[in-house]
Design a protein around this motif. Structure first.
Motif, PDB file in Angstrom:
ATOM      1  N   TRP A   1      -6.310   0.283   8.388  1.00 29.21           N
ATOM      2  CA  TRP A   1      -7.676   0.307   8.901  1.00 29.21           C
ATOM      3  C   TRP A   1      -8.649   0.349   7.728  1.00 29.21           C
ATOM      4  O   TRP A   1      -8.541   1.178   6.835  1.00 29.21           O
ATOM      5  CB  TRP A   1      -7.855   1.504   9.831  1.00 29.21           C
ATOM      6  CG  TRP A   1      -7.068   1.301  11.090  1.00 29.21           C
ATOM      7  CD1 TRP A   1      -5.718   1.438  11.240  1.00 29.21           C
ATOM      8  CD2 TRP A   1      -7.568   0.863  12.351  1.00 29.21           C
ATOM      9  NE1 TRP A   1      -5.343   1.121  12.523  1.00 29.21           N
ATOM     10  CE2 TRP A   1      -6.455   0.768  13.230  1.00 29.21           C
ATOM     11  CE3 TRP A   1      -8.832   0.550  12.834  1.00 29.21           C
ATOM     12  CZ2 TRP A   1      -6.588   0.368  14.557  1.00 29.21           C
ATOM     13  CZ3 TRP A   1      -8.966   0.161  14.161  1.00 29.21           C
ATOM     14  CH2 TRP A   1      -7.849   0.071  15.002  1.00 29.21           C
ATOM     15  N   ASP A   2      -9.591  -0.578   7.755  1.00 26.71           N
ATOM     16  CA  ASP A   2     -10.503  -0.800   6.637  1.00 26.71           C
ATOM     17  C   ASP A   2     -11.552   0.307   6.562  1.00 26.71           C
ATOM     18  O   ASP A   2     -12.300   0.536   7.515  1.00 26.71           O
ATOM     19  CB  ASP A   2     -11.181  -2.165   6.825  1.00 26.71           C
ATOM     20  CG  ASP A   2     -11.950  -2.608   5.600  1.00 26.71           C
ATOM     21  OD1 ASP A   2     -12.186  -1.771   4.705  1.00 26.71           O
ATOM     22  OD2 ASP A   2     -12.319  -3.790   5.536  1.00 26.71           O
TER      23      ASP A   2
ATOM     24  N   GLU B   1     -14.242   0.311   4.940  1.00 24.19           N
ATOM     25  CA  GLU B   1     -15.613  -0.204   4.908  1.00 24.19           C
ATOM     26  C   GLU B   1     -16.276  -0.136   6.278  1.00 24.19           C
ATOM     27  O   GLU B   1     -17.498  -0.102   6.379  1.00 24.19           O
ATOM     28  CB  GLU B   1     -15.623  -1.641   4.389  1.00 24.19           C
ATOM     29  CG  GLU B   1     -15.299  -1.756   2.903  1.00 24.19           C
ATOM     30  CD  GLU B   1     -15.458  -3.168   2.389  1.00 24.19           C
ATOM     31  OE1 GLU B   1     -15.921  -4.032   3.168  1.00 24.19           O
ATOM     32  OE2 GLU B   1     -15.132  -3.413   1.217  1.00 24.19           O
ATOM     33  N   CYS B   2     -15.469  -0.134   7.328  1.00 21.80           N
ATOM     34  CA  CYS B   2     -16.024  -0.070   8.684  1.00 21.80           C
ATOM     35  C   CYS B   2     -16.389   1.351   9.103  1.00 21.80           C
ATOM     36  O   CYS B   2     -17.012   1.544  10.147  1.00 21.80           O
ATOM     37  CB  CYS B   2     -15.027  -0.650   9.683  1.00 21.80           C
ATOM     38  SG  CYS B   2     -14.736  -2.418   9.471  1.00 21.80           S
TER      39      CYS B   2
ATOM     40  N   ASP C   1      -8.723   3.034   2.947  1.00 18.48           N
ATOM     41  CA  ASP C   1      -7.881   2.271   3.861  1.00 18.48           C
ATOM     42  C   ASP C   1      -6.631   3.081   4.190  1.00 18.48           C
ATOM     43  O   ASP C   1      -6.002   3.662   3.298  1.00 18.48           O
ATOM     44  CB  ASP C   1      -7.463   0.944   3.234  1.00 18.48           C
ATOM     45  CG  ASP C   1      -8.643   0.016   2.980  1.00 18.48           C
ATOM     46  OD1 ASP C   1      -9.771   0.383   3.362  1.00 18.48           O
ATOM     47  OD2 ASP C   1      -8.431  -1.066   2.409  1.00 18.48           O
TER      48      ASP C   1
ATOM     49  N   HIS D   1       0.838  -1.205   0.000  1.00 13.37           N
ATOM     50  CA  HIS D   1       0.000   0.000   0.000  1.00 13.37           C
ATOM     51  C   HIS D   1       0.869   1.250   0.000  1.00 13.37           C
ATOM     52  O   HIS D   1       0.580   2.225  -0.703  1.00 13.37           O
ATOM     53  CB  HIS D   1      -0.906  -0.028   1.234  1.00 13.37           C
ATOM     54  CG  HIS D   1      -1.969   1.032   1.236  1.00 13.37           C
ATOM     55  ND1 HIS D   1      -1.738   2.305   1.698  1.00 13.37           N
ATOM     56  CD2 HIS D   1      -3.258   1.007   0.834  1.00 13.37           C
ATOM     57  CE1 HIS D   1      -2.836   3.022   1.586  1.00 13.37           C
ATOM     58  NE2 HIS D   1      -3.774   2.265   1.064  1.00 13.37           N
TER      59      HIS D   1
END
Length: 235
Positions: free
Chosen positions: A221-222, A224-225, A143, A75
């Protein structure tokens, strides 16, 4: 050569034909060109040389951390070589929330608002007294690591820190802004000269839990959450 049948949604000018005869949209994939002979080897060679120099500067501890976090390393590389992302955070408060003044003496491990404290780091240092402080709440939209999140607000991360007393004050006064159902709300603070991130979670039963991490933690850290982040309003 047989004629290719183009799907109706494509015009010929927007279609790219691969070597295998597959039609792809240029709008979606861009104009593809294979690497010339030697380009991949040249890129990998230069990258390997750069990594050797970087690892020497990072030192044993950080080199070991990166070596065991391949996804975070990938990333980080892509964030440098690819087009920059639109951003990591989205502000969700229209107006700033106000934190009350504090004497700075309260610390998170002693806070009476948590049912569980998971942190085993040395964060038990009181902070300075603070005046009433405006803060904003953000949600993570891409992310990100802690450094990417807080660094996107200000390169000088000390300016986006709160004291531990202020974090407790936010939890008590603005409880409704905390992320619920095992998702997280994050706060940056400083203790013993080092930066930490406090993670506050509310379980489905409504109980609060606290954990803390080094700012340098490489976990992604995702988005989507929709984790949240609280930071002082910046001028």
């Amino acid at each position: 050569m047989p004629k290719l049948a183009y799907p109706r949604r494509f015009s010929r000018k927007n279609v790219l034909i691969t070597k295998g005869g597959t039609a792809m949209s240029k709008e979606k994939h861009g104009t593809a060109s294979s690497l010339k002979e030697g380009q991949l080897a040249e890129f990998v060679g230069a990258g390997t040389k750069a990594l050797i120099l970087i690892s020497a500067k990072l030192g044993p501890r950080l080199t070991h951390i990166w070596a065991n976090n391949g996804k975070a390393m990938e990333h980080a590389f892509l964030s440098v070589f690819a087009s920059p992302p639109p951003g990591f955070l989205k502000r969700i408060t229209d107006k700033p929330l106000i934190l009350d003044s504090t004497d700075g003496s309260e610390i998170l491990p002693d806070a009476d608002v948590f049912a569980r404290i998971l942190c085993d780091l040395d964060i038990g240092e009181a902070g300075a007294a603070t005046e009433a402080t405006p803060v904003h709440v953000y949600e993570i939209v891409n992310d990100a690591t802690f450094k990417q999140m807080f660094g996107s607000l200000n390169a000088d991360v000390e300016k986006v820190c709160l004291t531990q007393a202020q974090i407790k004050g936010f939890i008590k006064k603005h409880h409704q802004w905390l992320r619920r159902y095992d998702c997280s709300t994050l706060f940056l603070f400083k203790s013993h000269g080092k930066f930490f991130v406090a993670q506050v979670c509310i379980s489905s039963s409504g109980k609060l839990a606290l954990d803390a991490y080094w700012l340098e933690n490489l976990h992604l850290w995702d988005a989507e959450c929709c984790h949240r982040l609280v930071a002082p309003q910046l001028n």
